[in-house]
Enzyme design. Sequence first.
Site, PDB file in Angstrom:
ATOM      1  NE  ARG A   6      -4.206   1.857   0.927  1.00  0.00           N
ATOM      2  CZ  ARG A   6      -4.920   2.366   0.137  1.00  0.00           C
ATOM      3  NH1 ARG A   6      -4.795   2.365  -1.358  1.00  0.00           N
ATOM      4  NH2 ARG A   6      -5.955   3.102   0.680  1.00  0.00           N
ATOM      5  CB  THR A  63      -9.435  -1.246  -7.075  1.00  0.00           C
ATOM      6  OG1 THR A  63     -10.412  -0.198  -6.337  1.00  0.00           O
ATOM      7  CG2 THR A  63      -8.343  -1.628  -5.941  1.00  0.00           C
TER       8      THR A  63
END
Length: 562
Positions: free
Chosen positions: A98, A373
């Site tokens: 991330r 995403t």
Amino acid sequence: MRLFLIISGFVFLSAGCVNGQLGKNNGQEYRNGMVVCAYPEAAKAGLEILKKGGNAVDAAIAVQFALAVTHPTAGNIGGGGFMVYRSGKGEVNTLDYREKAPAAASANMYQDSAGNIIPDKSLHTHQASGVPGSVDGLVEAHRKYGKLKWADLVQPAINLAKSGFPITEKLAANLNSNQTTFKRLNPGKNYYQKEGGWKAGDIMVQQDLAATLELVRDKGRAGFYEGKVADELVAEMQRGSGLITKTDLKNYHSVWRKAITGNYKGYKIITMPPPSSGGIALLQLLRSVEPFPLKRWGFNQDSTVQVMVEAERRVYADRSKYLGDPDFYKVPADSLLQPKYTDSRMKDFNWAQATPSSSIQPGSFVGYESDQTTHLSIVDKEGNAVSITTTLNGAFGSGIVVKGAGFLLNNEMDDFSSKPGVPNMFGLVGGKANSIQPGKRMLSSMTPAILEKDGKLFMVVGTPGGSTIITSVFQTILNVVEFDQSMQQAVTSKRFHHQWMPDDVEVEQEALDRATTQKLEKKGYKIVPHGPIGRVDAILKTKWGYYEGGADPRGDDTKLGW
């Protein structure tokens, strides 16, 4: 060998489907491996790696780099993601790559002097970007589990960027709808802009991106976080008063984390821990509905929907307070996943009437001190399985292209709580646990997951969709486990979504019939029509021992097996 064909959003199934289940001899016996992802050329790249003797991690690396070329809406090297891994022997691991807040980030950076949120600053400016993690994550995954040479895994993406690839109707539409943004944020020309607009079949060539990928191929991590690409990224930051520095790039490292696991009626769920909120939320949702006879009530019937919505209401309320980066905040995972706690949260809902979200607060317990995403699911010949969800956050991220390097910057900083109680672009509300701090990872909804049954691989699943990711994975699992749908049916089935605030039940067209909708509305549920929810890509290991894929017809998603 016959494949499912995904053409213009329609799914054409091979013969042999009996009572919603694929039969053993239907021509879908993919025993050596399967790739399911968001774009046809990327799926082909992954399948070729499997055929060359690569494992699931090798194929996943090739697919993600290929998606950075062919699926710029969400595929990336300028963003980040999560990987859930299960070896054929049952070893489990997760990788957190991330993005992180730059060192110069601060808690109030998106507020004016009066404490009001500055519109768009966390979305379409250079200050919207966190430090990218994708390249570091893929390098780390290869170091630990890779089998083929690194260069061989990056090369397919380079070929696609250099020679170009034909764009689909959906990608053309996405590019066209963002032309104004691309022009405003990127003075001069770049290869996302096209005079007269894009159309299906046009060839997209990306020479700058190809050059960047060649450096990554030849130098690995250093090809992105140091040297020419790092210089170009920092120069881009300076052009727009962005915060990412060479020190931020040098200091970025992905993290291996212990998977969180849970059980649902004999199935073991292996999923991502924080800073993903998805894993804990998914396990809470499954536990919340487990005591209820969903199978008897039936798919998307009023009682089924009511129980699922009430569970979602409570779980998203907990998410708003308790979830964040575990390196900065003590996430009470064990308390949130206690069956006694989850059961207590479901005791106060009333069958006769919807629970107003305004009356629901995050729960409490003793001892307590994150639309665009993309997902890929891969299984190889040895049974190694990879579930990866990766993102730029919004469609095309911030919309800003790194000049000379040819990749898009993320706008992941919007996934932090810019101000406690103020919703982000997905309407999600957060608090102190997800406040902005230098070096901190922003909370995510990404929910890559792998399921086991009787100690053996059962399902690989995940989806894009911002705040709807968690509920889309939740529903897909129930569609198979409770409602006996095939993998493709479970992925194709219409979905609904609730996230505590706003107090709406968002519903895809034809997800609920008229009678069901009326019953729920009489109880006070606000049913709101919604466009496509999620784009689930999943693989099922059938009782006959072969792999059955589900590629979401809501996008250009493709499944290939051998």
